[in-house]
Scaffold this active site. Sequence first.
Site, PDB file in Angstrom:
ATOM      1  N   ARG A 101       6.764 -42.077 -27.093  1.00 26.86           N
ATOM      2  CA  ARG A 101       6.860 -40.676 -26.697  1.00 26.86           C
ATOM      3  C   ARG A 101       7.749 -39.868 -27.633  1.00 26.86           C
ATOM      4  NH1 ARG A 101       4.100 -37.228 -26.250  1.00 26.86           N
ATOM      5  NH2 ARG A 101       2.873 -38.683 -25.005  1.00 26.86           N
ATOM      6  N   LYS A 139      14.413 -18.020 -35.954  1.00 26.09           N
ATOM      7  CA  LYS A 139      14.048 -18.260 -34.554  1.00 26.09           C
ATOM      8  C   LYS A 139      13.525 -19.690 -34.421  1.00 26.09           C
ATOM      9  CE  LYS A 139      12.955 -13.400 -33.656  1.00 26.09           C
ATOM     10  NZ  LYS A 139      11.898 -12.429 -33.294  1.00 26.09           N
ATOM     11  N   LYS A 171      21.199  -6.146 -40.397  1.00 24.19           N
ATOM     12  CA  LYS A 171      20.160  -5.793 -39.425  1.00 24.19           C
ATOM     13  C   LYS A 171      20.635  -4.601 -38.603  1.00 24.19           C
ATOM     14  CE  LYS A 171      17.449  -9.039 -38.116  1.00 24.19           C
ATOM     15  NZ  LYS A 171      16.823 -10.174 -37.386  1.00 24.19           N
ATOM     16  N   GLU A 199      17.696  -4.393 -43.341  1.00 25.46           N
ATOM     17  CA  GLU A 199      16.577  -4.176 -42.429  1.00 25.46           C
ATOM     18  C   GLU A 199      16.340  -2.678 -42.270  1.00 25.46           C
ATOM     19  OE1 GLU A 199      15.874  -6.440 -38.522  1.00 25.46           O
ATOM     20  OE2 GLU A 199      16.648  -4.495 -37.851  1.00 25.46           O
ATOM     21  N   ASP A 220      10.915  -3.626 -40.656  1.00 26.62           N
ATOM     22  CA  ASP A 220      10.820  -4.163 -39.300  1.00 26.62           C
ATOM     23  C   ASP A 220      10.019  -3.252 -38.374  1.00 26.62           C
ATOM     24  OD1 ASP A 220      11.562  -6.136 -37.303  1.00 26.62           O
ATOM     25  OD2 ASP A 220      12.887  -4.604 -36.459  1.00 26.62           O
TER      26      ASP A 220
END
Length: 291
Positions: A101, A139, A171, A199, A220
């Site tokens: 597994r 992410k 950002k 960004e 973005d």
Amino acid sequence: MTGFDPPPEEVRAAVELALAEDLGSLGDLTSSLLPPSEVTAEIVARAAGRLAGRACAVEVFRQVDPSVKVEWRTADGDSVSGAQTLAVVAGPRASVLTAERTALNFLSHLSGIATEVSRYAAAASSAGPGSARIRDTRKTTPGLRVLEKAAVRAGGGHNHRMGLSDWVMFKDNHLDGIGIAQGVASARQNLPGRIVYVECDRLQQVEEALAAGADALLLDNMTPEEVRASVDRATGHGSLLEVSGGITLETVAEYAATGVDFISVGRLTNSAPALDIALDVVNDPVSSERE
């Protein structure tokens, strides 16, 4: 080793944690009851996709029992079909079943990422020669970033920064505390030689970032029309352009045709469905004796 393998020490550490999670303090109770016997099994793809994660699967079997042998018939980065045998595993029944597994979890998860990346890469390339390349993001699953980014490469994609220390990236939340011009100037002064990303979610910011001399702009959540306008504004500046935010398989080709350098997609690592991969015992001496 292949060009898609993550560093061995990262593989070992990830497998150690995964096995500790699965085995607990008492080990595999069910397999401990099995009489000694040897089996041969096949690792089989149940659906078409792109393979990744071989190094992790091999390390699982090695850590459970070094006597287990794994013979691969495919390599990371290979396209595989449903019902295709990916590898043959041979060794003590208890060891093979104990490792099963965890080995499949790594293979299914990482192959799922490679498969999703390959779909996006194919869709982007359909926009024609020189179209944008596909990148991942940060992410990622905590603790598995290096493995997942290797799977992105196996799928035909490219890696964004590995972590926060790779380059400077302002950002929206950063820009609330420091303006674009001030931020770029501060980076140049305090972190010379580092790549500086900014960004931008509107054309005014694109112009500010270009004027400040940013090395790269992350466009973005812009529409394809806004991206094309940004590409036009950036002509002659030498800044790399990357687009991100809400890109889907249905829209990636349109964005790829705008003239940007990269398209980054978070779902490649945080939402890719696992590829269905199984382990089937094909040579079972005990069953043969019973017959």
